[in-house]
Design an enzyme around this catalytic site. Structure first.
Site, PDB file in Angstrom:
ATOM      1  N   ASP A   1      -2.205 -11.592  -3.353  1.00 44.09           N
ATOM      2  CA  ASP A   1      -0.909 -10.919  -3.426  1.00 44.09           C
ATOM      3  C   ASP A   1       0.148 -11.998  -3.575  1.00 44.09           C
ATOM      4  O   ASP A   1       0.004 -13.093  -3.019  1.00 44.09           O
ATOM      5  CB  ASP A   1      -0.650 -10.105  -2.151  1.00 44.09           C
ATOM      6  CG  ASP A   1      -1.541  -8.875  -2.050  1.00 44.09           C
ATOM      7  OD1 ASP A   1      -1.942  -8.333  -3.099  1.00 44.09           O
ATOM      8  OD2 ASP A   1      -1.827  -8.454  -0.919  1.00 44.09           O
TER       9      ASP A   1
ATOM     10  N   ASP B   1      -1.669  -3.561  -7.370  1.00 42.55           N
ATOM     11  CA  ASP B   1      -1.064  -2.664  -6.383  1.00 42.55           C
ATOM     12  C   ASP B   1       0.061  -1.840  -7.010  1.00 42.55           C
ATOM     13  O   ASP B   1       0.208  -0.646  -6.726  1.00 42.55           O
ATOM     14  CB  ASP B   1      -0.504  -3.461  -5.201  1.00 42.55           C
ATOM     15  CG  ASP B   1      -1.573  -4.237  -4.448  1.00 42.55           C
ATOM     16  OD1 ASP B   1      -2.750  -3.842  -4.509  1.00 42.55           O
ATOM     17  OD2 ASP B   1      -1.215  -5.230  -3.797  1.00 42.55           O
TER      18      ASP B   1
END
Length: 171
Positions: A121, A139
């Site tokens: 991330d 995401d």
């Protein structure tokens, strides 16, 4: 999903998002490797490398989280595949939504397979100490796709309800 155009739309969207996700994660790992966050828009949007071994919002299931979430993602992909096959021809909005969710799931599955560190991330958004959980392209695709899929299913439900009412009103 009957037509060639529908298949091309689904697969082009899916492959495009997966490629963008994998490329952006590799770039983030090479450029952000354990450095301080890089400000994109002041403190509001930053690039920060984080490895997430859990699921969204820090949901963890212990030491086997990696493999549990891997299995859940595969099960989700099977359900999404059946939804793609059941989508009526020409419903490009739903196919696009399903492609986004599928691509996001594939992108994060690739990370779970390639590294025990977890899913990469790198987008950090917030104000001061109020931060949204760090996320990635996959995401974002899952989120946008899930919202679009919910809208698609809601609209379909409304249309079915109106058709049912119309049939009931017929003499």
């Amino acid at each position: 999903m009957a037509s060639d155009a529908d298949r091309r739309l689904f697969w082009a969207t899916t492959v495009g998002i997966v490629v963008a996700d994998v490329a952006s994660k590799l770039l983030a790992e090479s450029l952000l490797s354990r450095r301080l966050p890089v400000a994109v828009i002041g403190d509001y949007v930053q690039l920060r490398l984080v490895y997430n071994q859990c699921a969204a919002f820090g949901v963890c299931l212990g030491e086997y989280s990696r493999w549990i979430f891997f299995g859940l993602a595969l099960a989700a992909l099977a359900v999404l595949g059946s939804m793609v096959r059941a989508t009526r021809p020409g419903d490009r909005f739903r196919l696009s939504a399903l492609a986004l969710v599928s691509a996001g799931a594939v992108g994060n599955v690739i990370d779970r397979l390639r590294s025990s560190l977890g899913v990469v991330d790198f987008v950090d958004v917030g104000i001061g100490s109020l931060r949204w959980p760090t996320f990635n392209v996959a995401d974002s695709a899952i989120t946008v796709g899930a919202i679009a899929l919910a809208v698609s299913l809601w609209l379909e439900g409304r249309a079915q309800e109106r058709a049912k009412e119309a049939r009931a009103a017929e003499p």
